[in-house]
Design an enzyme around this catalytic site. Sequence first.
Site, mmCIF file in Angstrom:
data_model
loop_
_atom_site.group_PDB
_atom_site.id
_atom_site.type_symbol
_atom_site.label_atom_id
_atom_site.label_comp_id
_atom_site.label_asym_id
_atom_site.label_seq_id
_atom_site.Cartn_x
_atom_site.Cartn_y
_atom_site.Cartn_z
ATOM 1 N N SER A 116 72.521 62.721 55.972
ATOM 2 C CA SER A 116 73.091 61.377 56.027
ATOM 3 C C SER A 116 73.642 61.026 57.398
ATOM 4 O O SER A 116 74.035 59.907 57.648
ATOM 5 C CB SER A 116 74.173 61.190 54.964
ATOM 6 O OG SER A 116 75.400 61.719 55.405
ATOM 7 N N LYS A 164 81.637 62.468 58.066
ATOM 8 C CA LYS A 164 81.417 61.038 58.216
ATOM 9 C C LYS A 164 82.083 60.549 59.502
ATOM 10 O O LYS A 164 82.971 61.205 60.044
ATOM 11 C CB LYS A 164 82.032 60.273 57.026
ATOM 12 C CG LYS A 164 81.315 60.502 55.691
ATOM 13 C CD LYS A 164 79.997 59.741 55.626
ATOM 14 C CE LYS A 164 79.303 59.859 54.276
ATOM 15 N NZ LYS A 164 78.725 61.183 54.023
#
Lengths: 421, 142
Positions: free
Chosen positions: B60, B97
Amino acid sequence: MFALADCNNFFVSCERVFRPELNGRPVIVLSNNDGCAIARSNEAKALGIKMGAPMFKIRDIVRKHNVEVFSGNMALYGDMSKRVRWTLEEFVPFIEVYSIDEAFMDLRGMNISDYDAFAKEVSARCWRNVAIPVSVGVSHTKTLAKIAASLCKKYPKLRGGCYMAREQDIEKVLRKYPVGDVWGIGRKSVAKLTDMGVHTAWNFTRLSEGLVRSIFGLTGVRTWRELRGESCVELDDRDEGRQSICVSRSFSHEITDCAELSEQVATFAAQVIEKLRAQHSACVEMVVFASTNRFREDEPQTALSRAVLFDVATSDHRKIISSAVHSLRDIFRSGYGYKKAGVVITKLIPESGVVHSLFEDGRAREKEVKLSSMLDNIKHSFGRDAVRFASQGSGKVASAHERQSPHYTTLWSDIPTVKIE
Amino acid sequence: MEKLQPYMIDSESSAEFTLCGEVKAGFPSPAEDISEKLDLVKLLVRHRASTFFFRVSGVSMVEADMDEGDILIVDRSIEPYNNCKAVCFIDGEYTVKRVEISDHEIRLMPANERVKKYKPIIVTPDNTLIIWGVVTYIIKRA
């Protein structure tokens, strides 16, 4: 002023560093044969799991309350301990590492305007750097700092830091503090003190110095003075080395065979020598011991031990290992299942201070030194198990680590994984 | 991943490249006394007490240059700042993230626009979020 930084439930806290979901849940860590609880989270303590409780006695509680159980992971704990130490060293030039989870800091001569804020800041920095909760107590003496640190564990609102220095505050705390919990007061002293009607640390400080000296000697007086705010125990930042070294283990199974037990003892002796040589010392005395499982009341019990005195202080591999093995064979009694054994060496002196015997064969000694330093080099370059004495057998200690966590910070193959999906 | 050597962060053991060797005969090397060297550990680990390693799995964050198998160097001593890349522990799971921090909210942003299922996570009071540590370097095989 002195500070004590004490890691809360250290082994459990280490297990939580990479498993934050375990915060708030009961967690215990077992001793190295998965035998007894050696660290408990507050939640586990609240369930009534006692320090040192054998696993088979707490199995029901563990199952019922879904207690998370770990085998000890010394590689992880050692690395975390070092990180806490490094963090403390960011604050002060001198610390004394007292044990794997405690260190004293010398605050004398430091320009600290607010000791309470300082204590809280040290605790906060340890948490930020290493994710280990640390209790920091600050007071006039090491003994009082230790008591101050214990208050942090009791009162979360102190946010990990407690400055205890005003006379009235100290009195208030000592009046409630059990004398047996004071640093330096052993179990035997507690029995005597109880007979004398001394129950709290405060009662103890009210005794006369002469009385304390006559019953508890100089060490007792030292503790007495420290509790009264007079610093008597200096910070020990010198690396003097330890006065004794012990390696002992409980086994995963009971060993009945003399040869198998000898191999274990030889391995312990080799580990003792490794530590001895690392601090450049030699030893005069060694004790070898073995005992049966005292929790197996249905089985015959025995405890063996034998002390060996070396004529010349030694750190020689062959001498120490062969004496350990011979002693064990001498005292071994068959018909028992041995659960635990160990090797302790005492009376350590610096290698440079060894006095050699007039009757010793100089050339043999030279050979001995050469062989031993060669072994050190091999171990240093290729790892501890690269070379070993035949008497150690396979060199594997029969211990169980069924529930050990990964070596998150010391093995590349074990570093934690983040999934990003 | 191949098998790797055990390794601890330690100032004593560091990778170094030395440019001078032993001189067997003749004139001694004028560079012998120079102790200047390149130390990878010193470069990558600024705070030895608070630096940890993580391995990446998943895709991701490919546009943030994090790929499967990479090793992240994470420094807990760094205060999370807006747009930092961080190892986060959210609702019982680790993730990496880009963290958007504003006055009123925290958003965890993925960095892979090609895959639609990776959506920003807006952190609400119902989430349990721990920003575990800020990523300082990414080690990847060329």
